[in-house]
Design a protein around this motif. Structure first.
Motif, mmCIF file in Angstrom:
data_model
loop_
_atom_site.group_PDB
_atom_site.id
_atom_site.type_symbol
_atom_site.label_atom_id
_atom_site.label_comp_id
_atom_site.label_asym_id
_atom_site.label_seq_id
_atom_site.Cartn_x
_atom_site.Cartn_y
_atom_site.Cartn_z
ATOM 1 N N TYR A 173 0.821 -1.209 0.000
ATOM 2 C CA TYR A 173 0.000 0.000 0.000
ATOM 3 C C TYR A 173 0.857 1.262 0.000
ATOM 4 C CZ TYR A 173 -3.815 -3.224 0.920
ATOM 5 O OH TYR A 173 -4.722 -4.240 0.818
ATOM 6 N N SER A 174 1.933 1.266 0.759
ATOM 7 C CA SER A 174 2.790 2.447 0.845
ATOM 8 C C SER A 174 3.777 2.505 -0.310
ATOM 9 C CB SER A 174 3.568 2.421 2.159
ATOM 10 O OG SER A 174 4.574 3.413 2.163
ATOM 11 N N CYS B 164 -3.712 3.800 0.160
ATOM 12 C CA CYS B 164 -2.306 4.019 -0.171
ATOM 13 C C CYS B 164 -1.788 5.407 0.203
ATOM 14 C CB CYS B 164 -2.073 3.717 -1.643
ATOM 15 S SG CYS B 164 -2.411 1.970 -2.033
ATOM 16 N N ALA C 239 -1.125 5.003 3.982
ATOM 17 C CA ALA C 239 0.061 4.193 4.265
ATOM 18 C C ALA C 239 1.343 4.931 3.888
ATOM 19 C CB ALA C 239 -0.032 2.871 3.520
ATOM 20 N N SER C 240 1.328 5.622 2.760
ATOM 21 C CA SER C 240 2.526 6.343 2.321
ATOM 22 C C SER C 240 2.849 7.504 3.255
ATOM 23 C CB SER C 240 2.327 6.852 0.890
ATOM 24 O OG SER C 240 2.143 5.778 -0.014
ATOM 25 N N ASP D 256 4.323 6.194 6.494
ATOM 26 C CA ASP D 256 5.713 5.771 6.334
ATOM 27 C C ASP D 256 6.640 6.971 6.174
ATOM 28 O OD1 ASP D 256 5.238 3.115 6.695
ATOM 29 O OD2 ASP D 256 5.477 2.533 4.591
#
Length: 200
Positions: free
Chosen positions: A108-109, A143, A146-147, A150
């Motif tokens: 996802y990231s 996504c 998640a990105s 991170d």
């Protein structure tokens, strides 16, 4: 201060008419392009990610014939297919790094992906001395979330430009933005005068 723009998964399969279409995806693609035409010079690096799944197999359980739309999904963004291409409304001329993710496994990231040369997003940001990053793209509740998380974990100050994102559903998208704010992200708009929040 060095800043990066992280453009998450603005692909045909995630915009109108795609296998996992997100309402407002085309509008986000157009808005990001307009933003880039005015602000590309503000960024040391501009990284764009794409889901890039294998044609064979279930990609580590990511694809399913009867998906639950939580952990399993219909076939989408298969490498080399039109669905995996950038939305044509996204102008990528200013992108400095193109990242593929999810090659044979769930991802996802964008930090789980890499360029064709094998560079990870974390390595790209570190090499460029990036201390701040703006995150845009699709989908808010998956996504993008998640990105951005991170990026925060990488030690970068994150802004989510809420008028340049689109989510699958309103409730989980709102929850994702609340989670990101709690984690330290700033929620702001690229164009404060815009009437659209883009957080649906």
């Amino acid at each position: 201060m060095s800043r990066a723009l992280l453009i998450v998964d603005v692909q045909n399969d995630f915009t109108e008419g795609g296998a996992l279409a997100v309402a407002g995806g085309d509008a986000v693609a157009s808005a990001i392009s307009a933003f880039l035409s005015a602000h590309a010079g503000d960024y040391r690096v501009i990284v764009a990610s794409r889901d890039w799944h294998d044609a064979e197999g279930d990609n580590g359980g990511h694809f399913a014939e009867t998906p639950d739309y939580v952990d399993t999904w219909p076939v989408h963004c298969v490498a080399g297919t039109p669905g995996a291409d950038y939305d044509p409304l996204l102008v990528t001329d200013a992108v400095t790094h193109h990242v593929h993710k999810g090659q044979g496994r769930p991802a996802y990231s964008m930090f789980e992906g890499a360029t064709d040369a094998g560079e990870t997003v974390g390595a790209i940001l570190t090499a460029a001395g990036v201390l701040q990053a703006d995150v845009v793209g699709i989908a808010t509740d998956h996504c993008v979330r998640a990105s951005a998380l991170d990026a925060i974990a990488h030690g970068v100050q994150v802004r989510v430009l809420t008028d340049l994102i689109a989510g699958v559903a309103a409730e989980p998208s709102a929850a994702a933005l609340a989670e990101l704010a709690h984690a330290g992200a700033e929620l702001t708009q690229a164009n404060p005068e815009s009437a659209e929040s883009g957080t649906a």
